[in-house]
Write a protein that holds these residues in place. Sequence first.
Motif, PDB file in Angstrom:
ATOM      1  N   ARG A  20      44.354  35.587  47.340  1.00 20.90           N
ATOM      2  CA  ARG A  20      43.023  35.613  47.949  1.00 20.90           C
ATOM      3  C   ARG A  20      42.292  36.793  47.313  1.00 20.90           C
ATOM      4  NH1 ARG A  20      42.435  32.469  52.432  1.00 20.90           N
ATOM      5  NH2 ARG A  20      44.342  31.662  53.337  1.00 20.90           N
ATOM      6  N   ALA A  21      40.972  36.727  47.267  1.00 19.62           N
ATOM      7  CA  ALA A  21      40.185  37.772  46.600  1.00 19.62           C
ATOM      8  C   ALA A  21      40.516  39.161  47.128  1.00 19.62           C
ATOM      9  CB  ALA A  21      38.693  37.481  46.752  1.00 19.62           C
ATOM     10  N   ALA A  22      40.718  39.296  48.435  1.00 21.87           N
ATOM     11  CA  ALA A  22      40.997  40.600  49.035  1.00 21.87           C
ATOM     12  C   ALA A  22      42.351  41.175  48.591  1.00 21.87           C
ATOM     13  CB  ALA A  22      40.947  40.499  50.553  1.00 21.87           C
ATOM     14  N   GLU A  23      43.238  40.325  48.080  1.00 18.81           N
ATOM     15  CA  GLU A  23      44.572  40.764  47.658  1.00 18.81           C
ATOM     16  C   GLU A  23      44.613  41.201  46.190  1.00 18.81           C
ATOM     17  OE1 GLU A  23      47.204  37.637  50.315  1.00 18.81           O
ATOM     18  OE2 GLU A  23      46.530  37.024  48.321  1.00 18.81           O
ATOM     19  N   PHE A  24      43.628  40.799  45.416  1.00 14.58           N
ATOM     20  CA  PHE A  24      43.675  41.024  43.975  1.00 14.58           C
ATOM     21  C   PHE A  24      42.933  42.308  43.617  1.00 14.58           C
ATOM     22  CE2 PHE A  24      42.775  40.152  39.479  1.00 14.58           C
ATOM     23  CZ  PHE A  24      44.024  39.723  39.064  1.00 14.58           C
ATOM     24  N   GLN A  25      43.609  43.176  42.891  1.00 10.44           N
ATOM     25  CA  GLN A  25      43.052  44.465  42.481  1.00 10.44           C
ATOM     26  C   GLN A  25      42.867  44.498  40.964  1.00 10.44           C
ATOM     27  OE1 GLN A  25      42.291  46.693  44.936  1.00 10.44           O
ATOM     28  NE2 GLN A  25      42.994  45.089  46.325  1.00 10.44           N
ATOM     29  N   GLU A  26      41.922  45.298  40.513  1.00  7.79           N
ATOM     30  CA  GLU A  26      41.674  45.375  39.075  1.00  7.79           C
ATOM     31  C   GLU A  26      42.900  45.858  38.301  1.00  7.79           C
ATOM     32  OE1 GLU A  26      39.927  49.270  40.712  1.00  7.79           O
ATOM     33  OE2 GLU A  26      39.937  47.194  41.341  1.00  7.79           O
ATOM     34  N   THR A  27      43.774  46.636  38.937  1.00  6.58           N
ATOM     35  CA  THR A  27      44.986  47.102  38.260  1.00  6.58           C
ATOM     36  C   THR A  27      45.929  45.945  37.923  1.00  6.58           C
ATOM     37  OG1 THR A  27      46.021  47.526  40.406  1.00  6.58           O
ATOM     38  CG2 THR A  27      44.918  49.387  39.329  1.00  6.58           C
ATOM     39  N   MET A  28      45.748  44.803  38.573  1.00  5.77           N
ATOM     40  CA  MET A  28      46.600  43.638  38.327  1.00  5.77           C
ATOM     41  C   MET A  28      46.161  42.862  37.086  1.00  5.77           C
ATOM     42  SD  MET A  28      46.725  42.554  42.310  1.00  5.77           S
ATOM     43  CE  MET A  28      48.043  41.360  42.335  1.00  5.77           C
ATOM     44  N   MET A  29      44.989  43.145  36.565  1.00  5.86           N
ATOM     45  CA  MET A  29      44.472  42.403  35.417  1.00  5.86           C
ATOM     46  C   MET A  29      45.384  42.516  34.194  1.00  5.86           C
ATOM     47  SD  MET A  29      41.694  40.675  36.063  1.00  5.86           S
ATOM     48  CE  MET A  29      40.819  40.458  34.514  1.00  5.86           C
ATOM     49  N   ALA A  30      46.030  43.649  34.024  1.00  3.42           N
ATOM     50  CA  ALA A  30      46.895  43.851  32.863  1.00  3.42           C
ATOM     51  C   ALA A  30      48.102  42.914  32.863  1.00  3.42           C
ATOM     52  CB  ALA A  30      47.364  45.308  32.805  1.00  3.42           C
ATOM     53  N   GLN A  31      48.464  42.383  34.020  1.00  2.00           N
ATOM     54  CA  GLN A  31      49.625  41.488  34.124  1.00  2.00           C
ATOM     55  C   GLN A  31      49.353  40.080  33.620  1.00  2.00           C
ATOM     56  OE1 GLN A  31      51.187  41.427  38.158  1.00  2.00           O
ATOM     57  NE2 GLN A  31      50.432  43.492  38.488  1.00  2.00           N
TER      58      GLN A  31
END
Length: 142
Positions: A37-48
């Motif tokens: 969900r949008a509230a769970e996704f953080q910009e730091t996760m983009m690298a994954q």
Amino acid sequence: MKEIAVVYWSGSGNTEQMAHDLCRGIEDAGCLPRLYRAAEFQETMMAQYENIAFGCPAMGFEELEPSEFEPMFQAVEPYLPGKKVALFGSYGWGEGQWMEDWAAAVQKDGAVLVDRPVISCEEPGEEERIECETLGATLALA
């Protein structure tokens, strides 16, 4: 196994259904969907993730949902260059201008749209559900 993020916001459940259909297409193509969900996704996760699907319905005057999805999306925009992206969402009025604007912004940010976005007026029917599965498979194979 290649992992693909599917990040969405849904108020009525229509865009959520589309997200699940997209995940089915990703799985059928031999990859592993990670649903957020949008509230769970953080910009730091983009690298994954190299491949990411974003889903949001049209709100207000054909805009992205302003309280959860748009702030999350603005935070991840600097990390979009070079990412392979798929877009999807539902709407209840208008003609889908929010999606055209969003797709143009994503491309301007340097992301690669893997196919045309999938939109559904209200609840996704069989045709839109199949389009979502196909979009998921296309993203997985990109």
